[in-house]
Write an enzyme that holds these catalytic residues in place. Structure first.
Site, short mmCIF file in Angstrom:
data_model
loop_
_atom_site.label_atom_id
_atom_site.label_comp_id
_atom_site.label_asym_id
_atom_site.label_seq_id
_atom_site.Cartn_x
_atom_site.Cartn_y
_atom_site.Cartn_z
N LYS A 91 0.86 -1.18 0.00
CA LYS A 91 0.00 0.00 0.00
C LYS A 91 0.91 1.24 0.00
CE LYS A 91 -4.42 0.86 2.29
NZ LYS A 91 -5.13 0.63 3.55
O1 G3P Z 1 -7.69 1.58 5.40
C1 G3P Z 1 -8.11 2.76 4.82
C2 G3P Z 1 -9.48 3.23 5.23
O2 G3P Z 1 -10.43 2.22 5.09
C3 G3P Z 1 -9.54 3.97 6.53
O3 G3P Z 1 -10.83 4.30 6.90
O4 G3P Z 1 -12.39 4.94 8.71
O5 G3P Z 1 -9.96 5.57 8.90
O6 G3P Z 1 -11.45 6.71 7.25
P1 G3P Z 1 -11.17 5.45 8.00
#
Ligand code: G3P
Length: 217
Positions: free
Chosen positions: A84
């Site tokens: 990533k």
């Molecule tokens: O892993 C990336 C993403 O899904 C993070 O989500 O909830 O931290 O905005 P969030």
């Protein structure tokens, strides 16, 4: 549509994998930090549970050379580890280099179609638009509008980059992403659990069991 788990919690991933509805795992530095476990050992455990399905592990270096160094080490953990990389100029040049070495990349922190087009041109296997954060910071619905735009644009140019909807906040996000033709949603475990639920299912089951019990008296 594929469902990935957005988690670095090995016990949670072990719990969900046998359901047969999980097709991969995504992690990020915040999730690894929350797990309290070391990065490489955690990715190795998750990669084994996922048995060949993609497991995204994120670099924390921000320069091209550092990213390549970390990516090389992470990719050696298991064949199903996907690197990533953040959507930055250094991240995108590292993406091209890794693609040339047949190492798959998931480009993260994507908030615009322009960024998604760059990720595809640089050979990303996955692009991760953050729908929840767009809804939070721009306007409700902005996340799904971006998914619509990316899916439509990628189709027109035959890019093979898969659209991986990230930062999912609700079941509505999943359903809308499916209707728009997104390839994958990555889900916090809580939301994956909620997908099974509907109040009418509970009510209907209760009535069926009550009627059956009455008939047996
Ligand atoms: O892993 C990336 C993403 O899904 C993070 O989500 O909830 O931290 O905005 P969030």
């Amino acid at each position: 549509m594929k469902f990935f788990l957005d988690s670095a919690d090995v016990a949670v991933i072990e719990h969900w994998y046998p359901t047969g509805i999980v097709d991969g795992v995504t992690t990020n530095p915040s999730l690894i930090a929350k797990s309290g476990q070391p990065l490489h050992a955690t990715i190795a455990k998750i990669a084994a549970i996922a048995e060949g399905d993609p497991v995204s592990a994120e670099v924390v270096a921000t320069d091209h050379e550092g990213m390549l160094r970390e990516a090389t080490a992470l990719s050696q953990i298991a064949q199903n580890v996907v690197i990533k990389l953040p959507m930055t100029p250094d991240g995108m040049s590292a993406c091209r280099d890794l693609r040339a070495r047949d190492i798959r990349v998931n480009v993260t922190l994507v908030f615009s179609l322009a960024q998604a087009l760059i990720a595809a041109k640089c050979g990303a296997s996955f692009v991760s638009p953050f729908v929840g954060r767009l809804d939070d910071h721009v306007a409700p619905g902005a996340g799904m509008q971006l998914i619509d735009n990316i899916v439509t644009a990628y189709d027109q140019y035959d890019y093979d980059t898969e659209v991986l909807v990230a930062s999912v906040r609700s079941r509505d996000h999943i359903e809308e992403a499916a209707v728009l033709g997104a390839d994958i949603v990555t889900l916090p475990p809580k939301i994956l659990g909620e997908m099974y639920q509907h109040p009418l299912t509970d009510k209907g089951l209760e009535a069926f069991l009550r009627d059956w019990k009455e008939s047996q008296k």
